[in-house]
Write a protein that holds these residues in place. Structure first.
Motif, short mmCIF file in Angstrom:
data_model
loop_
_atom_site.label_atom_id
_atom_site.label_comp_id
_atom_site.label_asym_id
_atom_site.label_seq_id
_atom_site.Cartn_x
_atom_site.Cartn_y
_atom_site.Cartn_z
N ARG A 100 0.61 -1.11 -0.01
CA ARG A 100 -0.01 0.07 0.09
C ARG A 100 0.92 1.14 -0.12
O ARG A 100 0.45 2.40 -1.11
CB ARG A 100 -0.79 -0.05 1.31
N ARG A 101 2.32 1.19 1.07
CA ARG A 101 2.93 2.34 1.29
C ARG A 101 3.13 3.09 -0.55
O ARG A 101 3.40 3.98 -0.56
CB ARG A 101 4.12 2.28 2.28
N ILE A 102 4.21 2.03 -1.27
CA ILE A 102 4.16 1.81 -1.78
C ILE A 102 3.53 2.64 -3.50
O ILE A 102 3.54 3.35 -3.93
CB ILE A 102 5.38 0.52 -2.89
N ASN A 107 1.47 5.61 -7.65
CA ASN A 107 0.41 5.20 -8.70
C ASN A 107 0.74 6.73 -9.23
O ASN A 107 0.50 7.63 -8.74
CB ASN A 107 -0.53 5.02 -7.95
N PRO A 108 0.61 6.57 -10.79
CA PRO A 108 -0.04 7.49 -11.94
C PRO A 108 -1.28 8.43 -11.38
O PRO A 108 -0.95 9.35 -11.47
CB PRO A 108 0.76 7.12 -12.99
N ASP A 109 -2.34 7.42 -11.58
CA ASP A 109 -2.98 7.79 -11.05
C ASP A 109 -3.61 9.41 -9.57
O ASP A 109 -4.24 10.62 -9.63
CB ASP A 109 -4.49 6.34 -10.40
N LEU A 110 -3.02 8.40 -8.78
CA LEU A 110 -2.77 10.06 -7.36
C LEU A 110 -1.86 11.07 -7.88
O LEU A 110 -1.71 12.15 -7.63
CB LEU A 110 -2.23 8.97 -6.72
N ALA A 240 -9.32 9.22 -4.63
CA ALA A 240 -8.28 8.58 -5.15
C ALA A 240 -7.01 7.32 -4.37
O ALA A 240 -7.03 6.16 -4.74
CB ALA A 240 -7.29 9.01 -6.01
N ARG A 241 -6.72 7.58 -3.27
CA ARG A 241 -6.01 6.87 -2.07
C ARG A 241 -6.88 5.89 -2.19
O ARG A 241 -6.46 4.90 -2.28
CB ARG A 241 -5.72 7.86 -1.31
N ARG A 242 -8.35 6.28 -1.82
CA ARG A 242 -9.52 4.99 -1.11
C ARG A 242 -9.25 4.34 -1.84
O ARG A 242 -9.35 3.09 -1.73
CB ARG A 242 -10.73 5.43 -0.66
N LEU A 243 -9.34 4.48 -3.68
CA LEU A 243 -9.44 3.11 -4.40
C LEU A 243 -8.25 2.75 -4.98
O LEU A 243 -8.63 1.18 -4.98
CB LEU A 243 -9.98 3.90 -5.70
N ILE A 244 -7.59 3.28 -4.38
CA ILE A 244 -5.70 2.54 -4.62
C ILE A 244 -5.44 1.22 -3.60
O ILE A 244 -5.30 0.11 -3.87
CB ILE A 244 -4.88 3.56 -3.99
#
Length: 571
Positions: A100-102, A107-110, A240-244
């Motif tokens: 999760r941390r990485i 993640n480019p979406d974030l 976006a964080r939640r979905l990632i």
């Protein structure tokens, strides 16, 4: 704003002094959040203790650049996965929290969501700028080569006393150029009498100021709308964080399930090989047939097929996980393994209360809060549209120099002016009414969208709770089934070795045991996935210490829109 007139250089200079309280200040009151200020590398953000089962999501520190750049200010993190190497665990075991941390750093979406937030912040400053005057410096130089005789400046400049008439058509005064044109026309033809070829230059340099004094509070509405849009973008980043986090959990669980199936298939292969070796010895002793030997060969080959299938599923799952983590090459390091399944905790086997989770979902889901902010912005759009029905007041001023033929300005070339304009459109052919109807329709659509999202969130939470309860029940049943199947296999295996049980019966119990073990592994993964689905549905997996502590304060009420924001203002 107080205008002050002074004299300098023989001309009037307009100096507009702006009261300090009248200038809309910049946004500096927003409390630090992960999207606005960097966290030094290696510094963990403190998070409050979480209740078991309610918020067991990621609680990792995050580091971003100022203004929404999620990589600036931290040498360990950069787009494209180059910062992930500093985050790999030293023991070679990639835990769910580390994944999760990485992902939340790479993640480019974030990164894209953070860029959209930065654009929303810039639009707030853009809306704030309309409260201030516009000051422009300008210079214009014009060279005129040919003008009509009626507008020739030289003819006017050379006029003398009106004692001698210029010609039969002009008795107001004598113009030397007119006389020359008359002579030239008689000598060279009429084409030379159509205008003047005496070229001249004009130069103008100055400062202009324009300021919208009143526009029906349209600026207030647009500024508030931009602030609501900015807060909506902040909620979009949180969503976006939640979905990632949820996507990483799902990919991680799928790899764990593939690992469990690979382990079960390996155990089945080992059992079949042992039985094959035993049957070959019995065949040599005349106590087993060739068909018995071939039976275990087929069983061993089938188990090897399952091993290969599980290995392929695990490799594919690792690729999906690497993609979500934003790694270059979309590949986990070859020596990096995932954590094995751990025993279920008492909290994981507890029954969730639907009411608490539903209330938390409607209060904490970032996408729901985002729609709330967008709806508030649509309210301000309606307000801004209504301002079109009122008047606008514009103030303007200018100061500069204007001279013919030379740029060497003198004191008597100065010019200055000031004024204001009141404009009120009384009839526009229905344009304003149409714009207002469109804005109100957009607000109605936003209200319906918000209600639909709330219904979808409630449905998602209830379905997640049902899946969770089903997974808890299945785990209990599958544990009992596996225990019974294991005991039955032990008895039949001993009976087959003693020649008391047929081969078909041994095949049946081995198949039952393998299926029960695979079903238990699936139920255990499903339980973990159900908890992840429930937390994501309730908006718990934000991986933030406090959602309220990282959002900009809502636009204040009861004071001008450009006034300074305070974190203590109520929503």
């Amino acid at each position: 704003m107080t205008p002050t007139w002074t004299q300098a250089g023989g001309g009037a200079i307009l100096v507009l002094g702006v009261w300090l309280g009248g200038c809309p200040p910049r946004d500096t009151s927003a409390p630090p959040g992960w999207w606005s200020r960097p966290v030094p590398a290696g510094t963990a953000a403190k998070s409050p203790p979480e209740t078991a089962g309610m918020n067991a999501g990621a609680r990792e520190p995050h580091s971003t650049g100022t203004g929404g750049n999620v990589t600036a200010g931290n040498p360990e993190v950069a787009p494209g996965g180059t910062g992930a190497t500093a985050l790999w665990p030293a023991d070679g075991i990639l835990t769910q929290e580390a994944a999760r941390r990485i992902a939340l750093r790479e993640n480019p979406d974030l990164h894209a969501a953070a860029a959209r937030l930065e654009a929303a912040r810039a639009r707030v400053e853009q809306a704030r700028s309309y409260y201030l005057p516009v000051v422009a410096a300008s210079h214009n130089s014009t060279r005129t080569f040919h003008t009509p005789a009626s507008r020739n400046r030289l003819s006017t400049a050379l006029q003398m006393a009106p004692a001698v008439p210029a010609d039969v058509t002009d008795s107001s005064g004598f113009a030397l150029t007119t006389l020359l044109n008359a002579v030239r026309g008689s000598l060279f033809g009429s084409k030379y009498t159509q205008g003047e070829t005496n070229s001249f230059a004009e130069h103008a340099t100055g400062l202009t100021l324009s300021w919208t004094v009143y526009d029906g509070f349209a600026r207030d509405a647009r500024l508030l709308a931009s602030r609501y849009a900015r807060r909506a973008s902040q909620y979009a980043v949180a969503d976006a964080r939640r979905l990632i986090v949820h996507a990483v959990d799902t990919a991680y669980f799928q790899v764990q399930l593939a690992q469990e199936r690979w382990r079960i298939a390996q155990a089945d292969e080992t059992f079949s090989r042992e039985q094959l070796e035993l049957t070959e010895k019995l065949h040599e002793a005349g106590r087993a047939t060739s068909a018995d030997v071939n039976n275990f060969k087929v069983r061993m080959l089938a188990a090897q097929t399952q091993v290969a299938a599980a290995a392929g599923a695990r490799a594919a799952g690792r690729v999906v996980l690497a993609e979500l983590m934003g790694l270059d090459g979309v590949e986990l390091p070859p020596g990096m393994n995932l954590s094995p399944l751990t025993p279920e905790t008492e909290a994981e086997l507890s029954t969730p209360a639907p009411g608490a989770w539903l209330g938390r979902a409607l209060a904490d889901r970032p996408d729901v809060q985002q729609l709330h902010e967008l709806l508030r912005g649509l309210d301000q759009d309606v307000r801004a549209t209504r301002s079109l029905f009122g008047p606008t007041v514009q103030a303007s001023a200018s100061w500069g120099f204007d001279r013919i033929s030379s740029l060497r300005y003198r004191d008597d070339d100065q010019s200055s002016a000031a004024g204001f304009e009141v404009r009120w459109e009384l009839y526009t052919g229905g344009r304003r009414q149409a714009l207002l109807a469109a804005a109100e329709a957009a607000r109605t659509e936003g209200q319906a969208t918000l209600r639909q999202r709330k219904l979808a969130v409630e449905s998602e939470v209830r379905r997640a709770i049902i899946d969770l309860q089903d997974a808890q029940t299945r785990i209990q049943l599958q544990r009992q089934s596996l225990h019974t199947a294991g005991e039955n296999r032990r008895l039949i295996q001993a009976g087959f070795a003693a020649g008391k049980e047929p081969l078909t019966r041994l095949n049946e119990v081995q198949r039952d045991y393998t299926e029960a073990e695979a079903a238990l592994a699936t139920a255990r993964i499903r339980l973990r996935q159900a908890w992840s689905d429930l937390r994501a549905a309730a908006g718990c997996d934000l991986s933030e210490p406090s959602r309220e502590a990282t959002l900009d304060p809502p636009p204040p009420t009861g004071q001008p829109a450009w006034a300074a924001e305070s974190p203590g203002n109520p929503p």
